[in-house]
Write a protein that holds these residues in place. Structure first.
Motif, PDB file in Angstrom:
ATOM      1  N   LYS A 140      53.487  -3.911  33.841  1.00 62.85           N
ATOM      2  CA  LYS A 140      54.280  -3.153  31.990  1.00 62.85           C
ATOM      3  C   LYS A 140      53.274  -2.592  31.368  1.00 62.85           C
ATOM      4  N   THR A 141      52.395  -1.811  32.064  1.00 69.40           N
ATOM      5  CA  THR A 141      52.286  -0.141  30.960  1.00 69.40           C
ATOM      6  C   THR A 141      52.360   0.686  32.377  1.00 69.40           C
ATOM      7  N   SER A 142      51.909   1.732  31.634  1.00 71.57           N
ATOM      8  CA  SER A 142      52.341   3.252  31.978  1.00 71.57           C
ATOM      9  C   SER A 142      51.483   3.647  32.900  1.00 71.57           C
ATOM     10  N   ALA A 143      50.446   2.804  33.238  1.00 74.11           N
ATOM     11  CA  ALA A 143      49.308   3.072  34.514  1.00 74.11           C
ATOM     12  C   ALA A 143      49.752   2.726  35.821  1.00 74.11           C
ATOM     13  N   TYR A 144      50.057   1.137  35.009  1.00 71.52           N
ATOM     14  CA  TYR A 144      50.573  -0.032  36.049  1.00 71.52           C
ATOM     15  C   TYR A 144      52.047   0.372  36.918  1.00 71.52           C
ATOM     16  N   GLU A 145      52.289   1.533  35.871  1.00 71.73           N
ATOM     17  CA  GLU A 145      54.451   2.058  36.861  1.00 71.73           C
ATOM     18  C   GLU A 145      53.687   3.587  37.159  1.00 71.73           C
ATOM     19  N   ALA A 146      52.413   3.643  37.310  1.00 69.94           N
ATOM     20  CA  ALA A 146      52.040   4.745  37.819  1.00 69.94           C
ATOM     21  C   ALA A 146      51.057   5.103  38.835  1.00 69.94           C
ATOM     22  N   GLY A 147      51.076   3.406  39.070  1.00 70.31           N
ATOM     23  CA  GLY A 147      50.165   3.414  40.437  1.00 70.31           C
ATOM     24  C   GLY A 147      48.886   2.403  40.174  1.00 70.31           C
ATOM     25  N   LEU A 148      47.618   2.532  39.260  1.00 66.63           N
ATOM     26  CA  LEU A 148      47.027   2.296  38.880  1.00 66.63           C
ATOM     27  C   LEU A 148      46.076   0.928  39.457  1.00 66.63           C
ATOM     28  N   ARG A 149      45.806   0.275  39.237  1.00 64.64           N
ATOM     29  CA  ARG A 149      45.414  -1.285  39.674  1.00 64.64           C
ATOM     30  C   ARG A 149      43.779  -1.500  39.145  1.00 64.64           C
ATOM     31  N   GLY A 150      43.334  -0.727  38.827  1.00 64.45           N
ATOM     32  CA  GLY A 150      42.757  -1.281  38.533  1.00 64.45           C
ATOM     33  C   GLY A 150      41.122  -0.384  39.878  1.00 64.45           C
ATOM     34  N   GLY A 151      39.985  -0.914  38.863  1.00 67.77           N
ATOM     35  CA  GLY A 151      38.428  -0.099  40.425  1.00 67.77           C
ATOM     36  C   GLY A 151      38.033   1.651  40.217  1.00 67.77           C
ATOM     37  N   GLU A 152      39.296   2.798  40.076  1.00 70.27           N
ATOM     38  CA  GLU A 152      39.939   3.833  40.423  1.00 70.27           C
ATOM     39  C   GLU A 152      38.562   4.214  39.733  1.00 70.27           C
ATOM     40  N   LEU A 153      38.328   5.527  40.349  1.00 64.47           N
ATOM     41  CA  LEU A 153      37.473   6.269  38.886  1.00 64.47           C
ATOM     42  C   LEU A 153      37.892   7.896  39.088  1.00 64.47           C
ATOM     43  N   LYS A 219      46.724   0.637  25.219  1.00 61.50           N
ATOM     44  CA  LYS A 219      48.833   1.077  24.948  1.00 61.50           C
ATOM     45  C   LYS A 219      48.901   1.593  26.559  1.00 61.50           C
ATOM     46  N   LEU A 220      48.152   2.862  27.157  1.00 62.70           N
ATOM     47  CA  LEU A 220      48.606   2.885  28.123  1.00 62.70           C
ATOM     48  C   LEU A 220      48.254   1.658  29.141  1.00 62.70           C
ATOM     49  N   GLY A 221      47.344   1.157  29.232  1.00 64.22           N
ATOM     50  CA  GLY A 221      46.785  -0.032  30.184  1.00 64.22           C
ATOM     51  C   GLY A 221      45.815   0.689  30.976  1.00 64.22           C
TER      52      GLY A 221
END
Length: 453
Positions: A140-153, A219-221
């Motif tokens: 439920k953050t902008s980064a999650y909605e954009a498809g980011l999940r973590g671990g990306e460089l 705030k963006l995640g």
């Protein structure tokens, strides 16, 4: 010693910035043929001076360390009736308006050049900084909605290359001020599938200007990746040792909740003073489960938990190094972007979109000087570069008594063909002093509030 360290770091930075600023005025004044009577570091009563050179310019140290000045031969400030004719030609007001503009503008320009030189040197030397790798992204953050999940460089922002975390934060902040989306170029590493690259777009229109004053990336995640929760040194007779935890243990879950990384584990422990928690982990390739009760500990007026075990939290580090010419170009861009951002924030402050609490004075600046000096020379030099840019921008504001006010006078003289009437100049000077005193009062008030809190 901490106070002494802070004071020394502040005075060294202040002296450097003042000397560079006034040297700009001095050197261009000499280049334009104007006679310089005094170069002072500090204001008020002169405590030491020495006359040097064919003009017998007085080089002085004055009692008050806040500021400095270059005193030129000027008919507005002294009686020139007894001045030899050859020196009258070198009097400031007798120079063309273009020469006067050059002399006045040279001070702020020198501050910008100092920042460029410092940044270029740091970029060329190489700055060890956290990599722009992302931590697990909350739902439920902008980064999650954009498809980011973590671990990306993150490798780029809107087509501009990114190597380090501060570059990522800086570029996203600039886009947020413009209300534009951030298009992040990212690399994903999947086990067995290798590395893939893609571009994701994050909307920033949900951010307010007030958000930019804090951790707007969170705030963006978006947060900085941290290492896994692996225990380091175990302190003897601490809760961790009594519970049976060992160095090298990998923590997977606490009370059945997955632990994302070392920082998440530390946060759970801190939030559990005196409360038993169940830890699921891995040791030597095998699973284990045990309970540990973090002891209560008073820290900054709060009761937190601790188990007396090290948990490495240092993020992945990279060294951002450029060859000389690219480093210089990057330094010019950084100085320009910082100047523009400073002006934008000042503008938003005037229209009420940014709080006046962001105005800082000498106490806060001294505190930052001490903190960055304790961290290391790179942080300290970076601090000096940013303060030098701020000093240059502030001096160019069209406020009478500042360099920007004088540049405004001379620009009007160019347009009208006449100098500003002396009476108007005097009134403007008084108004300028009032504005500066008000700003200083606000800055000191904010400093005191920060100190008390």
């Amino acid at each position: 010693m901490t106070l002494l360290h802070t004071v020394v770091a502040f005075l060294v930075a202040l002296a450097l910035l003042v000397v560079v600023h006034e040297l700009g005025h001095y050197l261009v004044a000499r280049w334009c043929g104007v006679k310089v009577l005094r170069f002072s570091v500090g204001m008020g009563k002169i405590v030491y001076s020495r006359k040097i050179g064919p003009d017998q310019t007085e080089w002085a140290l004055s009692a008050l360390p806040f500021g400095g000045y270059v005193k030129m031969l000027d008919a507005r400030e002294q009686d020139i009736s007894a001045i030899p004719p050859e020196d009258l030609k070198r009097e400031f007001t007798r120079q063309s308006v273009w020469k006067r503009i050059a002399i006045v503008a040279a001070g702020p320009l020198a501050n910008f050049l100092l920042a460029i030189a410092v940044f270029a040197g740091l970029y060329n030397y190489g700055i060890p900084e956290p990599a722009a790798r992302l931590r697990a992204v909350p739902e439920k953050t902008s980064a999650y909605e954009a498809g980011l999940r973590g671990g990306e460089l993150v490798t780029s922002v809107n087509g501009e290359a990114v190597k380090i975390w501060t570059d990522l934060r800086w570029k996203v902040m600039q886009l947020a001020l413009e209300g534009e989306p951030a298009k992040l170029g990212v690399q994903r590493t999947d086990e067995g599938a290798g590395s893939t690259s893609e571009t994701v777009s994050i909307r920033l229109d949900g951010l307010t200007t007030a958000d930019l004053e804090g951790d707007f990336l969170a705030k963006l995640g978006i947060d900085m990746a941290r290492p896994k929760a692996v225990l380091g040194k175990i302190v003897p007779d601490g809760p961790a040792m009594h519970a049976g935890l060992r160095e090298g243990d990998v923590i997977h879950a606490v009370d059945g909740r997955p632990v994302l990384d070392g920082l998440a584990f530390v946060e759970i422990v801190r939030a559990s003073p005196g409360k038993s928690i169940r830890i699921d982990g891995e040791r030597a390739g095998g699973p284990f489960t045990l309970a540990v009760a973090p002891e209560s500990y008073e820290h900054n007026g709060q009761t937190i938990g601790r188990i007396k075990a090290e948990v490495p939290l240092a993020p992945e580090m990279v060294v951002a190094r450029e060859s000389l010419l690219p480093a210089l170009g990057k330094a010019v861009g950084k100085t320009w972007d910082t100047s523009v951002l400073t002006l934008k924030m000042l503008g938003k402050m005037l229209i009420g979109e940014v709080s006046w609490k962001n105005i800082t004075g000498p106490i806060t600046i001294a505190d930052y000087a001490g903190q960055t000096a304790r961290i290391g020379i790179i942080s300290y030099l970076t601090f000096i570069a940013f303060i030098s840019i701020s000093l240059g921008v502030m001096n160019l504001l069209p406020i009478p008594v500042l360099d920007g006010g004088l540049l405004l006078y001379y620009s009007l003289e160019l347009l009208t063909g006449r100098a500003i009437p002396e009476r108007i100049g005097e009134l403007a000077q008084r108004a300028g002093v009032g504005i500066l005193m008000t700003l200083m009062a606000v800055a000191v008030f904010n400093d005191i509030i920060r100190l008390m809190s």
